[in-house]
Design a protein around this motif. Structure first.
Motif, PDB file in Angstrom:
ATOM      1  N   ASN A 544     -31.459  12.936   5.679  1.00  0.00           N
ATOM      2  CA  ASN A 544     -30.838  12.751   6.979  1.00  0.00           C
ATOM      3  C   ASN A 544     -29.369  12.410   6.763  1.00  0.00           C
ATOM      4  O   ASN A 544     -29.061  11.373   6.168  1.00  0.00           O
ATOM      5  CB  ASN A 544     -31.544  11.622   7.737  1.00  0.00           C
ATOM      6  CG  ASN A 544     -31.048  11.475   9.164  1.00  0.00           C
ATOM      7  OD1 ASN A 544     -29.852  11.441   9.414  1.00  0.00           O
ATOM      8  ND2 ASN A 544     -31.983  11.375  10.098  1.00  0.00           N
ATOM      9  N   LYS A 546     -27.153  11.226   8.615  1.00  0.00           N
ATOM     10  CA  LYS A 546     -26.664  10.050   9.323  1.00  0.00           C
ATOM     11  C   LYS A 546     -27.189   8.758   8.707  1.00  0.00           C
ATOM     12  O   LYS A 546     -26.436   7.816   8.482  1.00  0.00           O
ATOM     13  CB  LYS A 546     -27.053  10.125  10.799  1.00  0.00           C
ATOM     14  CG  LYS A 546     -26.381  11.259  11.554  1.00  0.00           C
ATOM     15  CD  LYS A 546     -26.782  11.252  13.024  1.00  0.00           C
ATOM     16  CE  LYS A 546     -26.079  12.374  13.794  1.00  0.00           C
ATOM     17  NZ  LYS A 546     -26.477  12.365  15.226  1.00  0.00           N
ATOM     18  N   THR A 547     -28.482   8.709   8.436  1.00  0.00           N
ATOM     19  CA  THR A 547     -29.086   7.474   7.903  1.00  0.00           C
ATOM     20  C   THR A 547     -29.140   7.463   6.381  1.00  0.00           C
ATOM     21  O   THR A 547     -29.236   6.396   5.773  1.00  0.00           O
ATOM     22  CB  THR A 547     -30.505   7.304   8.434  1.00  0.00           C
ATOM     23  OG1 THR A 547     -31.347   8.350   7.895  1.00  0.00           O
ATOM     24  CG2 THR A 547     -30.535   7.353   9.956  1.00  0.00           C
TER      25      THR A 547
END
Length: 796
Positions: A544, A546-547
């Motif tokens: 991911n 973003k994370t």
């Protein structure tokens, strides 16, 4: 295995007939120990000790572990024959004295009267310091055969454990190199590779995190089994210093070392110094150069025993040297090798210095130490009990608590495994409990200080406050012998709470440690192992953006992009670099596949066909560019990357490759690759700014994939580290020092010079980039928190 079977057969045969006389070292090796230009192979040392064991009922040989490369690690247990026959009994006495919770004072007094002082002598951890292996051979023969009064007193009162080398791989490497270069201009040089596969000289900086096979074997097979009252670690130092250092230590003394340990070190060392002087040996120095601070250099002082160090002036491996009086150092920390002082009463006048001189001094020192242990046997045993009793009665703080919920479960588990390996008791909460205003969930772990080895736990779990020591008032700082900080929670990124007051909780002892992990979290160090295992198995990996969290499997998850396995190269110069070795160790430990990229390969170019990222560990720009200077080593080992290498690296980066530089190696990127950055600390005085190995507070700047999985604020390892500032439009600061306070643990002078400045800069080069770490993110295999910055750099 075959050699071990031979000795088993010989031992069986020896029972059937009278043993042959113990062979002398000269007869067995063909030369006197310490003879000029004579080195020994490890297998022959092993054979000698086995032969000695067959011939003498005073000596028993044990194998207590394996080296990194699989060589057997052996020790000789030497004592009176009746003691050798009852070793288990005396080992049980040691164990009972080690835990005052189980042994009443009255019983301890009886055990101290009956027991034997245990002395462990460790030799040649640094493989170019070969003398002590040969000294160990001669000293063991003396103890096994002599009947003079001193030897009899030692045998009757002491169990002596002699480990002839605790770095057998290095001993053989140095022996082979020395023989290869014998008679050439390079005779007596150090080998052009680390003398321990991964960490070289830093193998003697691994006594609290236990990463290397040899260190783990010594602790698990000797120290934790025998609980020695004294560990004597035998070393060599530079050629132009005094001839031999023994304690007392210099300040500072780490505050968790019991005062009785420090006082006994003073006593034992001063008796050694007196015995050396009485024997006519010159250049004996005490209370200089070496402090008693970091647990990285010793284990037993946090387990009730003394750590005695000696350092002998070196020769060129086994080749004699001639040092004139005016070639001695004019000044060293705490004394001058040329001048008389209270702690250096008879300076060595200069002259020829031989390997045999070192052996002679070490023989005197070993016998002196063992004689003191014999003479004060019961006092050492009583003191050992008393030291551990004081540890059991410790109440400040009451405990450390490791909460069940952790941002990095893998690092938290590693911290507790470290405690457990060091015999520190860990308890697990069966139910939730509250301390003050904080509640801890069931499954949290508690390390109470009321236990024998709480000094070890406290030293590593608390923050260090290294004293501001100066050479003179207002002058430059006195450098620590090693580093100033060792706070494991900060290095690992583990939440550990210090609890001052006693509390109530339902606790159960455990040696099994588990923390809840939510999938393949970006914050969990163990996630990287699982990612690398998936790549090796040919399984797709997703991330991911973003994370930073991962997913593994053939099916793509929403919001995740496929993460390609990077082709990683680690630069390996001919000049050995411990930081390069630590880099190799840590990437292997976490399952990364990589290749070592040498000078010729990089100079040849075409790097993009083999690599996506090239890593340069902490080393100087000169080492990378030029390597060994002409005439210092054989032709095959000369040179660095040169102009061709710089051009190849620049082409690699401009075409999209990544170059990762740790600490001082970033200077090479600036000087040779034209990276627009400067070290803001360059040219400053240590009076103004000084950071000799400390943990400093930083903040993560938002927006960079390099920071995935890290908290917004954390600590980094800084040790003479550069501060990279760049005015390049393509440069981005990823990590920045906090405003104040900057110091988290250790010692820092002049925080204003780094406050708010960059600690990690990402600079664009064409389609690629140079990532300049103003730190060592993989510091000695311990800084798992900042490993995420490094690992992200490999895959972003």
């Amino acid at each position: 295995m075959k050699r071990a079977l031979v000795w088993i057969c010989l031992a069986a045969a020896a029972w059937a007939q009278a043993p042959a006389p113990a062979p002398t070292p000269e007869a067995f090796f063909g030369h006197r120990m310490g003879a000029d230009r004579q080195v020994v192979e490890w297998w022959k040392v092993i054979d000698y000790f086995h032969a000695l064991g067959l011939a003498s009922d005073r000596l028993k040989v044990i194998e207590y572990g394996k080296s990194t490369e699989g060589r057997p690690m052996i020790a000789a247990i030497i004592s009176a024959p009746e003691t050798i026959q009852r070793l288990d009994h005396y080992r049980q006495i040691q164990a009972r004295l080690s835990d005052p919770r189980k042994t009443a004072a009255e019983e301890a007094a009886k055990l101290a009267a009956e027991g034997k002082a245990v002395v462990l002598i460790t030799c040649s951890v640094h493989a170019t310091e070969i003398a002590s292996t040969q000294t160990a051979v001669e000293f063991a023969h003396r103890l096994a055969t002599s009947n003079d009064a001193k030897v009899r007193a030692i045998l009757d009162n002491v169990i002596v454990l002699v480990a002839p080398t605790i770095n057998p791989d290095g001993l053989d490497l140095v022996t082979e190199w020395y023989r290869k270069t014998m008679g050439t201009p390079y005779e007596g040089t150090s080998p052009p590779e680390l003398y321990q596969k991964y960490v070289g000289h830093d193998n003697n900086r691994d006594w609290y995190f236990f990463t290397q096979a040899e260190n783990r074997s010594v602790i698990e097979g000797l120290q934790n089994v025998w609980h020695p009252q004294i560990v004597y670690d035998v070393h060599q130092m530079g050629m132009t210093a005094g001839r031999m250092f023994v304690p007392p230590w210099m300040d500072p003394i780490e505050p968790n070392i019991d005062a009785l340990i420090a006082q006994d070190c003073n006593m034992v060392g001063m008796i050694m110094a007196a015995d050396l002087t009485a024997a006519g040996r010159k250049g004996v120095v005490v209370n200089a150069m070496y402090d008693y601070w970091t647990p990285a250099r010793h284990y037993q002082s946090y387990h009730g025993g003394l750590r005695i160090l000696s350092e002998s002036a070196s020769v060129r491996i086994a080749t004699p040297v001639t040092i004139k009086a005016d070639q001695l150092s004019s000044q060293a920390q705490g004394y001058s090798p040329r001048e008389k002082s209270w702690n250096h009463l008879e300076p060595w006048p200069g002259g020829e210095w031989k390997l045999r001189d070192i052996v002679e001094d070490q023989l005197i020192a070993m016998e002196s130490l063992c004689s003191t242990a014999a003479w004060r046997r019961s006092e050492f045993l009583k003191g050992y009990y008393e030291i551990n009793r004081r540890a059991v009665e410790r109440h400040a703080p009451y405990a450390f608590v490791v909460p069940a919920q952790q941002a990095d479960p893998g690092a938290a588990k590693r911290l507790l495994e470290t405690m457990d390996f060091a015999l520190v008791e860990v308890e697990k909460a069966a139910e939730a409990f509250t301390v003050g205003q904080r509640q801890f969930a069931a499954g949290s772990y508690v390390i109470r200080m009321q236990q024998p080895y709480s000094s070890f736990a406290k030293a590593l779990l608390e923050r260090q406050k290294y004293p501001d020591l100066r050479q003179y008032p207002g002058g430059p700082p006195k450098r620590p012998y090693d580093v100033a900080a060792h706070t494991l929670p900060l290095l690992l990124g583990v939440d550990v709470a210090t609890v001052d007051d006693q509390f109530q909780a339902k606790l159960e002892k455990t040696t099994s440690f588990r923390f809840a992990a939510s999938g393949l979290s970006a914050g969990d160090s163990d996630s990287w192992r699982r990612v690398n295992a998936a790549w090796k198995a040919g399984t797709p990996v997703w991330r991911n953006p973003k994370t930073g969290d991962f997913a593994v499997g053939a099916r793509r998850r929403a919001g995740f992009n496929e993460l390609k396995k990077p082709r990683v190269g680690i630069y390996k110069a001919f000049v050995p670099s411990m930081d390069e070795g630590w880099t190799r160790w840590i990437v292997e430990h976490f399952g990364w596949e990589y290749a070592s990229a040498g000078n010729a390969e990089i100079r040849a170019g075409g790097l993009a066909e083999k690599y996506d990222v090239l890593v340069f560990a902490d080393m100087t720009a000169r080492m990378i560019e030029n390597g060994y200077r002409q005439g210092s080593m054989p032709e095959a080992y000369l040179g660095g990357l040169g102009k061709e290498g710089a051009e190849a690296l620049l082409a690699f980066a401009q075409a999209g490759g990544k170059l990762v530089f740790f600490n001082d190696s970033g200077e090479y990127a600036v000087e040779q690759l034209g990276v627009r950055a400067k070290n803001a600390l360059q040219g400053g005085s240590s009076r103004d700014f000084y950071c000799p190995g400390s943990l400093l507070n930083v903040k993560l700047e938002p927006g960079s994939a390099l920071g995935l999985g890290l908290p917004s604020e954390f600590t980094i390892w800084a040790e003479g580290s550069p501060v990279w500032e760049s005015d390049d439009a393509g440069a981005k600061t990823v990590v920045r020092y906090s405003g104040a306070p900057v110091l988290a643990s250790g010692w820092l002078l002049g925080e204003k010079f780094v406050a708010g400045k960059p600690a990690l800069v990402d600079v664009q080069i064409g389609q690629g980039r140079a990532i300049l770490f103003g730190m060592r993110p993989q510091y000695r295999g311990q800084s798992w928190l900042t490993l995420k910055l490094f690992f992200n750099a490999l895959v972003m």
